[in-house]
Motif scaffolding. Structure first.
Motif: not given
Length: 298
Positions: A118-124, A140-146, A166-179
Motif C-alpha cells: 500500500t501507499v503507507a507500506e511503501n513509505v514505512e 512518520r509515514a502517516a505524517d509525510l503522506l499527510d 504516485k510521484q507525491r508518494v515517491a516524494l514522501a518516501r524520499a523524505l523517510a530518512n530526513n535527508p
C-alpha cells in the motif's frame, strides 16, 4: 529562492561554506582504449542547503551518470563527491548503503513504488531501511503522506493512483530518512502539465522550507522557474547557457549540431525537428536565433 547565491554557470559552483553537496573533478569513463567514452569529464558542482539546481542537456550528455555518482550508486573513475562532509568516493562498498540511507533521498521518473504494498507500506518500508521501525515508522509515514495531501490514499495500492499521486508518494518516501540532499531523475517526465507543475512546486518547497539541497536532472522546461540555477551538461561538461544557440520556437538553449536551417542568411538551431517544422510554417512569427558558439566557448 536563493537567487543571491554567487554561482558559476560553467562549473556549477557556489560558496562552499555550507554546501550540502561538493563535487570536484568528477569523471566517469566507460570502456578502455579507442572505445573509451568519457560520460562525465572533470565536473565541479556544489549545491547548498535551500537550493534547487537543475541540470539539463541532450540525451547521452551524462546527466544520469552524474546523478548516479552523486547518489553513491556508481563509482567515479576520478574526482570526489562530498555529501554533508562525507567523501562517499573513498567509502568502502559496505558503507555505501548506510551513507545513502542517512544522507540522500531519491525521486525517480518511473516512481519505483512496490506494487504489492500500500501507499503507507511503501513509505514505512523506506523508514525501516533508514532505521526507524514499528510505531515510529508508522507515524512518520502517516505524517509525510499527510504533508503531501495523501492521507485519504494510505490504503491504496500504486495501481489505484494517478501519476501525480504516485510521484507525491515517491516524494514522501524520499523524505523517510530526513535527508539533507534530494536527487531527482526526470521527476516530471511521466506527468501531465498540471501534475508536473505540482511536483515542481513541491521540490521547491523541500528546498526553501526544509533547507534541503535539491539536484534535479531533467529535459522538462517547466522546471526552470523553480530552480535557483540551471546548468547545461553536454559531452560530459557544463556549458554557459548564454553562449548557446536558442531555439526561436520554444526558447530553449540547444547544442550546435542538432536540427537547423539557414533563413535569410542566418543559421537557426532547434531543439527538435518538431520546432523546426513549426518555424517553417511561419518564419516571420519567430525572432532569429543567435548563431552557435565556437568550439572554444565552453
Amino acid at each position: 529562492m536563493t537567487a543571491s547565491t554567487a554561482s558559476d554557470t560553467t562549473t556549477g559552483t557556489v560558496d562552499p561554506g555550507a554546501a550540502g553537496v561538493r563535487v570536484r573533478g568528477l569523471t566517469k569513463v566507460f570502456g578502455t582504449g579507442d572505445t573509451a567514452v568519457r560520460a562525465v569529464d572533470g565536473v565541479d558542482l556544489d549545491a547548498a542547503p535551500g537550493e534547487v539546481v537543475l541540470v539539463m542537456g541532450p540525451s547521452g550528455s551524462g546527466k544520469t551518470t552524474l546523478l548516479l555518482m552523486l547518489g553513491a550508486l556508481l563509482r567515479p573513475t576520478a574526482g570526489t563527491v562530498i555529501l554533508n562532509g562525507v567523501d562517499v568516493t573513498t567509502a568502502a562498498d559496505r558503507q555505501l548503503p548506510r551513507l545513502r540511507a542517512r544522507h540522500i533521498g531519491f525521486v525517480f521518473q518511473d516512481f519505483n513504488l512496490l506494487s504489492a504494498l500500500t501507499v503507507a507500506e511503501n513509505v514505512e518500508l523506506a523508514c525501516n531501511l533508514a532505521g526507524t521501525r514499528g510505531t515510529a515508522a508508522h507515524h512518520r509515514a502517516a505524517d509525510l503522506l499527510d504533508r503531501f495531501d495523501l492521507s485519504h490514499r494510505i490504503r491504496f495500492k500504486p495501481h489505484q493512483l494517478s501519476g501525480g499521486e504516485k510521484q507525491r508518494v515517491a516524494l514522501a518516501r524520499a523524505l523517510a530518512n530526513n535527508p539533507a540532499i534530494v536527487l531527482a531523475d526526470e521527476p516530471t517526465a511521466n506527468l501531465d502539465s498540471s501534475h508536473g507543475l505540482q511536483v515542481a512546486r513541491l521540490l521547491r518547497q523541500l528546498a526553501t522550507t526544509d533547507q534541503r539541497a535539491i539536484i534535479v536532472v531533467s529535459h522538462d522546461e517547466r522546471l526552470r522557474p523553480f530552480a535557483d540555477r540551471v546548468l547545461w551538461l553536454e559531452d560530459g561538461h557544463f556549458r554557459h547557457l548564454d553562449q548557446m544557440p536558442v531555439d526561436p520556437v520554444c526558447g530553449v538553449p540547444v547544442p550546435a549540431g542538432g536540427p537547423h536551417l539557414t533563413h535569410d542568411g542566418h543559421d537557426i538551431w532547434f531543439c527538435a525537428d518538431g520546432c523546426r517544422d513549426q518555424y517553417l510554417t511561419n518564419p516571420d512569427r519567430y525572432p532569429l536565433a543567435p548563431a552557435p558558439p565556437t568550439s572554444g566557448s565552453r
